[in-house]
Design a protein around this motif. Structure first.
Motif, PDB file in Angstrom:
ATOM      1  N   ARG A 292      46.523  70.646  48.050  1.00  0.00           N
ATOM      2  CA  ARG A 292      47.720  71.103  48.763  1.00  0.00           C
ATOM      3  C   ARG A 292      47.618  70.887  50.265  1.00  0.00           C
ATOM      4  NH1 ARG A 292      46.748  75.390  45.309  1.00  0.00           N
ATOM      5  NH2 ARG A 292      45.929  76.632  47.010  1.00  0.00           N
ATOM      6  N   GLY A 293      46.421  70.619  50.772  1.00  0.00           N
ATOM      7  CA  GLY A 293      46.232  70.460  52.209  1.00  0.00           C
ATOM      8  C   GLY A 293      46.054  71.792  52.920  1.00  0.00           C
ATOM      9  N   ASP A 294      45.750  72.835  52.159  1.00  0.00           N
ATOM     10  CA  ASP A 294      45.517  74.165  52.728  1.00  0.00           C
ATOM     11  C   ASP A 294      44.048  74.317  53.100  1.00  0.00           C
ATOM     12  OD1 ASP A 294      48.150  74.767  52.166  1.00  0.00           O
ATOM     13  OD2 ASP A 294      47.694  75.847  50.306  1.00  0.00           O
ATOM     14  N   PRO A 295      43.755  75.191  54.053  1.00  0.00           N
ATOM     15  CA  PRO A 295      42.341  75.462  54.343  1.00  0.00           C
ATOM     16  C   PRO A 295      41.688  76.149  53.145  1.00  0.00           C
ATOM     17  CG  PRO A 295      43.776  76.879  55.666  1.00  0.00           C
ATOM     18  CD  PRO A 295      44.663  75.945  54.915  1.00  0.00           C
ATOM     19  N   VAL A 296      40.436  75.809  52.892  1.00  0.00           N
ATOM     20  CA  VAL A 296      39.687  76.424  51.787  1.00  0.00           C
ATOM     21  C   VAL A 296      39.109  77.732  52.300  1.00  0.00           C
ATOM     22  CG1 VAL A 296      37.743  76.162  50.209  1.00  0.00           C
ATOM     23  CG2 VAL A 296      39.144  74.178  50.802  1.00  0.00           C
ATOM     24  N   PRO A 297      39.401  78.863  51.631  1.00  0.00           N
ATOM     25  CA  PRO A 297      38.810  80.134  52.055  1.00  0.00           C
ATOM     26  C   PRO A 297      37.278  80.030  52.076  1.00  0.00           C
ATOM     27  CG  PRO A 297      40.573  80.528  50.491  1.00  0.00           C
ATOM     28  CD  PRO A 297      40.324  79.041  50.509  1.00  0.00           C
ATOM     29  N   PRO A 298      36.645  80.667  53.057  1.00  0.00           N
ATOM     30  CA  PRO A 298      35.211  80.452  53.277  1.00  0.00           C
ATOM     31  C   PRO A 298      34.273  81.048  52.232  1.00  0.00           C
ATOM     32  CG  PRO A 298      36.058  82.080  54.807  1.00  0.00           C
ATOM     33  CD  PRO A 298      37.243  81.523  54.077  1.00  0.00           C
ATOM     34  N   THR A 299      34.698  82.059  51.488  1.00  0.00           N
ATOM     35  CA  THR A 299      33.798  82.683  50.508  1.00  0.00           C
ATOM     36  C   THR A 299      34.450  82.697  49.129  1.00  0.00           C
ATOM     37  OG1 THR A 299      34.640  84.929  50.806  1.00  0.00           O
ATOM     38  CG2 THR A 299      32.874  84.229  52.299  1.00  0.00           C
ATOM     39  N   ALA A 300      33.602  82.834  48.123  1.00  0.00           N
ATOM     40  CA  ALA A 300      34.096  82.915  46.749  1.00  0.00           C
ATOM     41  C   ALA A 300      35.001  84.137  46.569  1.00  0.00           C
ATOM     42  CB  ALA A 300      32.925  82.974  45.778  1.00  0.00           C
ATOM     43  N   GLU A 301      34.683  85.223  47.246  1.00  0.00           N
ATOM     44  CA  GLU A 301      35.499  86.433  47.153  1.00  0.00           C
ATOM     45  C   GLU A 301      36.890  86.202  47.749  1.00  0.00           C
ATOM     46  OE1 GLU A 301      32.321  86.382  48.304  1.00  0.00           O
ATOM     47  OE2 GLU A 301      31.395  87.297  46.543  1.00  0.00           O
TER      48      GLU A 301
ATOM     49  N   CYS B 261      43.220  73.938  46.884  1.00  0.00           N
ATOM     50  CA  CYS B 261      43.418  74.033  48.338  1.00  0.00           C
ATOM     51  C   CYS B 261      43.360  72.651  48.977  1.00  0.00           C
ATOM     52  CB  CYS B 261      42.362  74.939  48.956  1.00  0.00           C
ATOM     53  SG  CYS B 261      42.567  76.691  48.584  1.00  0.00           S
ATOM     54  N   ILE B 262      42.379  71.855  48.573  1.00  0.00           N
ATOM     55  CA  ILE B 262      42.247  70.514  49.126  1.00  0.00           C
ATOM     56  C   ILE B 262      43.470  69.684  48.764  1.00  0.00           C
ATOM     57  CG2 ILE B 262      40.910  68.370  48.958  1.00  0.00           C
ATOM     58  CD1 ILE B 262      38.402  70.212  48.650  1.00  0.00           C
TER      59      ILE B 262
ATOM     60  N   TRP C 209      31.507  69.689  47.129  1.00  0.00           N
ATOM     61  CA  TRP C 209      32.353  70.861  47.377  1.00  0.00           C
ATOM     62  C   TRP C 209      31.555  72.143  47.191  1.00  0.00           C
ATOM     63  CZ3 TRP C 209      37.062  69.503  43.800  1.00  0.00           C
ATOM     64  CH2 TRP C 209      37.811  68.485  44.399  1.00  0.00           C
ATOM     65  N   ALA C 210      30.749  72.190  46.133  1.00  0.00           N
ATOM     66  CA  ALA C 210      29.954  73.395  45.855  1.00  0.00           C
ATOM     67  C   ALA C 210      29.035  73.706  47.033  1.00  0.00           C
ATOM     68  CB  ALA C 210      29.152  73.213  44.573  1.00  0.00           C
ATOM     69  N   PHE C 211      28.436  72.675  47.594  1.00  0.00           N
ATOM     70  CA  PHE C 211      27.563  72.876  48.742  1.00  0.00           C
ATOM     71  C   PHE C 211      28.364  73.245  49.984  1.00  0.00           C
ATOM     72  CE2 PHE C 211      25.481  71.094  52.522  1.00  0.00           C
ATOM     73  CZ  PHE C 211      24.305  71.840  52.511  1.00  0.00           C
ATOM     74  N   ARG C 212      29.404  72.473  50.276  1.00  0.00           N
ATOM     75  CA  ARG C 212      30.190  72.647  51.504  1.00  0.00           C
ATOM     76  C   ARG C 212      30.877  74.007  51.558  1.00  0.00           C
ATOM     77  NH1 ARG C 212      33.815  68.000  51.815  1.00  0.00           N
ATOM     78  NH2 ARG C 212      31.940  66.974  52.525  1.00  0.00           N
ATOM     79  N   TYR C 213      31.424  74.451  50.413  1.00  0.00           N
ATOM     80  CA  TYR C 213      32.218  75.684  50.394  1.00  0.00           C
ATOM     81  C   TYR C 213      31.499  76.859  49.739  1.00  0.00           C
ATOM     82  CZ  TYR C 213      35.817  72.341  51.664  1.00  0.00           C
ATOM     83  OH  TYR C 213      36.545  71.363  52.297  1.00  0.00           O
TER      84      TYR C 213
END
Length: 77
Positions: free
Chosen positions: A55-64, A52-53, A23-27
């Protein structure tokens, strides 16, 4: 920011350390530094990814963006 290695985060989130590292790498999870040979991540960022995973929601692309999502969820609660 609460620091956690992949092993520590895995124990708290009931996942495998390899899953946390993936996850750390992917996101592009927020990295806080190193503790010896282990990478130290922002646990809140990893927990947001896990939520997010789960709940089935999309993971926001950045840490911010994930920070903002956490703030929105906290305001709604």
């Amino acid at each position: 920011m609460r620091p956690a290695t992949a092993k520590q985060a895995a124990a708290h989130l009931d996942r495998e350390p390899g899953t946390i590292r993936q996850w750390a790498f992917r996101y592009s999870a927020r990295v806080l530094g190193r503790a010896g040979r282990e990478v130290v991540y922002d646990f809140a960022d990893l927990a947001t990814i896990e939520g997010c995973i789960w709940r089935g929601d999309p993971v926001p692309p950045t840490a911010e963006d994930r920070d903002e999502l956490r703030n929105q969820l906290a305001r709604a609660a």
